[in-house]
Motif scaffolding. Sequence first.
Motif, PDB file in Angstrom:
ATOM      1  N   GLU A 109     -29.063 -65.178  -8.534  1.00  0.00           N
ATOM      2  CA  GLU A 109     -27.959 -64.871  -9.443  1.00  0.00           C
ATOM      3  C   GLU A 109     -26.603 -64.765  -8.755  1.00  0.00           C
ATOM      4  OE1 GLU A 109     -29.264 -61.232 -11.242  1.00  0.00           O
ATOM      5  OE2 GLU A 109     -30.908 -62.208 -12.318  1.00  0.00           O
ATOM      6  N   GLN A 110     -26.571 -64.165  -7.564  1.00  0.00           N
ATOM      7  CA  GLN A 110     -25.290 -63.851  -6.934  1.00  0.00           C
ATOM      8  C   GLN A 110     -24.933 -64.711  -5.734  1.00  0.00           C
ATOM      9  OE1 GLN A 110     -24.765 -59.678  -6.092  1.00  0.00           O
ATOM     10  NE2 GLN A 110     -25.709 -59.057  -8.009  1.00  0.00           N
ATOM     11  N   THR A 111     -25.919 -65.068  -4.909  1.00  0.00           N
ATOM     12  CA  THR A 111     -25.615 -65.757  -3.655  1.00  0.00           C
ATOM     13  C   THR A 111     -25.706 -67.274  -3.776  1.00  0.00           C
ATOM     14  OG1 THR A 111     -26.464 -63.822  -2.482  1.00  0.00           O
ATOM     15  CG2 THR A 111     -26.095 -65.804  -1.185  1.00  0.00           C
ATOM     16  N   ALA A 112     -26.738 -67.781  -4.409  1.00  0.00           N
ATOM     17  CA  ALA A 112     -26.890 -69.236  -4.533  1.00  0.00           C
ATOM     18  C   ALA A 112     -25.636 -69.907  -5.119  1.00  0.00           C
ATOM     19  CB  ALA A 112     -28.135 -69.581  -5.342  1.00  0.00           C
ATOM     20  N   PRO A 113     -24.969 -69.308  -6.120  1.00  0.00           N
ATOM     21  CA  PRO A 113     -23.761 -69.950  -6.651  1.00  0.00           C
ATOM     22  C   PRO A 113     -22.617 -70.089  -5.625  1.00  0.00           C
ATOM     23  CG  PRO A 113     -24.606 -68.360  -8.234  1.00  0.00           C
ATOM     24  CD  PRO A 113     -25.380 -68.163  -6.955  1.00  0.00           C
ATOM     25  N   LEU A 114     -22.651 -69.310  -4.554  1.00  0.00           N
ATOM     26  CA  LEU A 114     -21.609 -69.399  -3.525  1.00  0.00           C
ATOM     27  C   LEU A 114     -21.655 -70.732  -2.794  1.00  0.00           C
ATOM     28  CD1 LEU A 114     -21.902 -65.859  -1.884  1.00  0.00           C
ATOM     29  CD2 LEU A 114     -20.511 -66.562  -3.846  1.00  0.00           C
ATOM     30  N   LEU A 115     -22.815 -71.354  -2.782  1.00  0.00           N
ATOM     31  CA  LEU A 115     -22.951 -72.629  -2.086  1.00  0.00           C
ATOM     32  C   LEU A 115     -21.999 -73.668  -2.667  1.00  0.00           C
ATOM     33  CD1 LEU A 115     -26.820 -72.753  -1.605  1.00  0.00           C
ATOM     34  CD2 LEU A 115     -25.079 -71.821  -0.060  1.00  0.00           C
ATOM     35  N   ASP A 116     -21.732 -73.593  -3.963  1.00  0.00           N
ATOM     36  CA  ASP A 116     -20.778 -74.516  -4.590  1.00  0.00           C
ATOM     37  C   ASP A 116     -19.369 -74.324  -4.031  1.00  0.00           C
ATOM     38  OD1 ASP A 116     -22.694 -75.757  -6.172  1.00  0.00           O
ATOM     39  OD2 ASP A 116     -22.361 -74.415  -7.882  1.00  0.00           O
ATOM     40  N   THR A 117     -19.000 -73.085  -3.743  1.00  0.00           N
ATOM     41  CA  THR A 117     -17.686 -72.808  -3.149  1.00  0.00           C
ATOM     42  C   THR A 117     -17.560 -73.521  -1.815  1.00  0.00           C
ATOM     43  OG1 THR A 117     -17.569 -70.646  -4.219  1.00  0.00           O
ATOM     44  CG2 THR A 117     -16.175 -70.969  -2.270  1.00  0.00           C
ATOM     45  N   TYR A 118     -18.574 -73.369  -0.970  1.00  0.00           N
ATOM     46  CA  TYR A 118     -18.513 -73.988   0.358  1.00  0.00           C
ATOM     47  C   TYR A 118     -18.670 -75.506   0.283  1.00  0.00           C
ATOM     48  CZ  TYR A 118     -18.413 -69.260   2.078  1.00  0.00           C
ATOM     49  OH  TYR A 118     -18.039 -67.950   2.324  1.00  0.00           O
ATOM     50  N   LYS A 119     -19.401 -75.987  -0.704  1.00  0.00           N
ATOM     51  CA  LYS A 119     -19.514 -77.432  -0.906  1.00  0.00           C
ATOM     52  C   LYS A 119     -18.148 -78.007  -1.263  1.00  0.00           C
ATOM     53  CE  LYS A 119     -22.012 -80.955  -3.489  1.00  0.00           C
ATOM     54  NZ  LYS A 119     -23.011 -81.230  -4.526  1.00  0.00           N
ATOM     55  N   SER A 120     -17.428 -77.313  -2.163  1.00  0.00           N
ATOM     56  CA  SER A 120     -16.107 -77.795  -2.573  1.00  0.00           C
ATOM     57  C   SER A 120     -15.109 -77.788  -1.417  1.00  0.00           C
ATOM     58  CB  SER A 120     -15.565 -76.975  -3.747  1.00  0.00           C
ATOM     59  OG  SER A 120     -15.186 -75.672  -3.324  1.00  0.00           O
ATOM     60  N   ARG A 121     -15.353 -76.958  -0.419  1.00  0.00           N
ATOM     61  CA  ARG A 121     -14.484 -76.897   0.768  1.00  0.00           C
ATOM     62  C   ARG A 121     -14.911 -77.905   1.841  1.00  0.00           C
ATOM     63  NH1 ARG A 121     -13.962 -70.339   1.878  1.00  0.00           N
ATOM     64  NH2 ARG A 121     -13.121 -69.789  -0.177  1.00  0.00           N
ATOM     65  N   GLY A 122     -16.011 -78.602   1.597  1.00  0.00           N
ATOM     66  CA  GLY A 122     -16.507 -79.578   2.565  1.00  0.00           C
ATOM     67  C   GLY A 122     -17.192 -78.952   3.765  1.00  0.00           C
ATOM     68  N   GLN A 123     -17.684 -77.714   3.614  1.00  0.00           N
ATOM     69  CA  GLN A 123     -18.289 -76.998   4.737  1.00  0.00           C
ATOM     70  C   GLN A 123     -19.805 -76.881   4.647  1.00  0.00           C
ATOM     71  OE1 GLN A 123     -15.817 -73.460   4.068  1.00  0.00           O
ATOM     72  NE2 GLN A 123     -14.942 -73.786   6.106  1.00  0.00           N
ATOM     73  N   LEU A 124     -20.404 -77.299   3.540  1.00  0.00           N
ATOM     74  CA  LEU A 124     -21.815 -77.043   3.295  1.00  0.00           C
ATOM     75  C   LEU A 124     -22.722 -78.103   3.925  1.00  0.00           C
ATOM     76  CD1 LEU A 124     -23.804 -75.156   1.808  1.00  0.00           C
ATOM     77  CD2 LEU A 124     -23.631 -76.715  -0.146  1.00  0.00           C
ATOM     78  N   VAL A 125     -23.771 -77.609   4.604  1.00  0.00           N
ATOM     79  CA  VAL A 125     -24.816 -78.442   5.181  1.00  0.00           C
ATOM     80  C   VAL A 125     -26.130 -77.939   4.595  1.00  0.00           C
ATOM     81  CG1 VAL A 125     -25.985 -79.113   7.308  1.00  0.00           C
ATOM     82  CG2 VAL A 125     -23.507 -78.753   7.326  1.00  0.00           C
ATOM     83  N   LEU A 126     -26.814 -78.778   3.792  1.00  0.00           N
ATOM     84  CA  LEU A 126     -28.075 -78.392   3.160  1.00  0.00           C
ATOM     85  C   LEU A 126     -29.259 -78.835   4.015  1.00  0.00           C
ATOM     86  CD1 LEU A 126     -27.225 -79.497  -0.485  1.00  0.00           C
ATOM     87  CD2 LEU A 126     -27.348 -77.157   0.374  1.00  0.00           C
ATOM     88  N   VAL A 127     -30.220 -77.900   4.217  1.00  0.00           N
ATOM     89  CA  VAL A 127     -31.380 -78.192   5.063  1.00  0.00           C
ATOM     90  C   VAL A 127     -32.634 -77.621   4.418  1.00  0.00           C
ATOM     91  CG1 VAL A 127     -32.400 -77.841   7.359  1.00  0.00           C
ATOM     92  CG2 VAL A 127     -29.925 -78.090   7.136  1.00  0.00           C
ATOM     93  N   ASP A 128     -33.709 -78.419   4.423  1.00  0.00           N
ATOM     94  CA  ASP A 128     -35.011 -77.961   3.943  1.00  0.00           C
ATOM     95  C   ASP A 128     -35.560 -76.967   4.963  1.00  0.00           C
ATOM     96  OD1 ASP A 128     -37.605 -77.583   3.035  1.00  0.00           O
ATOM     97  OD2 ASP A 128     -38.087 -79.716   2.926  1.00  0.00           O
ATOM     98  N   GLY A 129     -35.827 -75.739   4.527  1.00  0.00           N
ATOM     99  CA  GLY A 129     -36.310 -74.678   5.415  1.00  0.00           C
ATOM    100  C   GLY A 129     -37.816 -74.634   5.552  1.00  0.00           C
ATOM    101  N   GLN A 130     -38.510 -75.649   5.075  1.00  0.00           N
ATOM    102  CA  GLN A 130     -39.968 -75.695   5.175  1.00  0.00           C
ATOM    103  C   GLN A 130     -40.353 -76.679   6.276  1.00  0.00           C
ATOM    104  OE1 GLN A 130     -41.700 -74.923   0.903  1.00  0.00           O
ATOM    105  NE2 GLN A 130     -40.324 -76.672   0.841  1.00  0.00           N
ATOM    106  N   GLY A 131     -41.390 -76.335   7.005  1.00  0.00           N
ATOM    107  CA  GLY A 131     -41.860 -77.237   8.049  1.00  0.00           C
ATOM    108  C   GLY A 131     -41.776 -76.598   9.418  1.00  0.00           C
ATOM    109  N   ASP A 132     -41.787 -77.441  10.425  1.00  0.00           N
ATOM    110  CA  ASP A 132     -41.783 -77.008  11.815  1.00  0.00           C
ATOM    111  C   ASP A 132     -40.436 -76.380  12.199  1.00  0.00           C
ATOM    112  OD1 ASP A 132     -43.027 -77.188  14.635  1.00  0.00           O
ATOM    113  OD2 ASP A 132     -41.087 -78.230  14.858  1.00  0.00           O
ATOM    114  N   ILE A 133     -40.492 -75.211  12.802  1.00  0.00           N
ATOM    115  CA  ILE A 133     -39.274 -74.473  13.159  1.00  0.00           C
ATOM    116  C   ILE A 133     -38.351 -75.283  14.059  1.00  0.00           C
ATOM    117  CG2 ILE A 133     -38.429 -72.466  14.461  1.00  0.00           C
ATOM    118  CD1 ILE A 133     -40.916 -70.940  13.356  1.00  0.00           C
ATOM    119  N   ASP A 134     -38.914 -75.885  15.107  1.00  0.00           N
ATOM    120  CA  ASP A 134     -38.082 -76.649  16.042  1.00  0.00           C
ATOM    121  C   ASP A 134     -37.496 -77.897  15.392  1.00  0.00           C
ATOM    122  OD1 ASP A 134     -38.435 -74.832  18.146  1.00  0.00           O
ATOM    123  OD2 ASP A 134     -40.292 -75.816  18.800  1.00  0.00           O
ATOM    124  N   GLU A 135     -38.258 -78.522  14.501  1.00  0.00           N
ATOM    125  CA  GLU A 135     -37.759 -79.703  13.798  1.00  0.00           C
ATOM    126  C   GLU A 135     -36.590 -79.328  12.885  1.00  0.00           C
ATOM    127  OE1 GLU A 135     -39.447 -82.688  10.423  1.00  0.00           O
ATOM    128  OE2 GLU A 135     -40.792 -82.304  12.119  1.00  0.00           O
TER     129      GLU A 135
END
Length: 186
Positions: free
Chosen positions: A150-176
């Motif tokens: 409700e509160q934090t996920a919507p912030l990602l749009d703010t950073y996306k609009s600023r060109g600062q957002l990097v999206l990464v899948d957090g599932q899988g091998d830690i080092d990968e």
Amino acid sequence: MRILIMGPQGVGKGTQAKLLAKHYGIPHISTGDMFRYNISNKTPLGVEAASYTDKGELVPDELTNKIVKDRLAMDDAKDGWILDGYPRNASQVVALDRMLDELDTPLDKVVALDADRQTLMKRIARRAQEEGRTDDTPEAIDKRLKTYDEQTAPLLDTYKSRGQLVLVDGQGDIDEISRTIIGLLG
């Protein structure tokens, strides 16, 4: 480099932040670790924070903002940092922007990790057992994940609009996952 690492509880923010901090030679700053330290040492801040975290609630903004600003102003953070667990709502984005302006330290990137709900619940339950974290009850976890949505996920749009957002899948091998993040950060 100044990086925010964001995502729901249990997605691996702390794990990745530690790896990135080592890679870049900058401190990993975790609001959760700061609060847990104060809570376990029963400092006045810790006692106040515990009154919220023990119920699965988030620590109020004014308390969190103060501790974050003080930490970002420390000497070891002058050349960069990875901030984990902050900001978590729109007013904290405004507060962080103000802090960074006052400290003359611009934000470089925001790494957002994600994973499915079942994976998050398993990871948090395992963490609670391994670390003896009393704040990781099933009820508290559910409440924190809903608050994130409700509160934090919507912030990602703010950073996306600023060109600062990097999206990464957090599932899988830690080092990968870590290699993926480093590759995307450049």
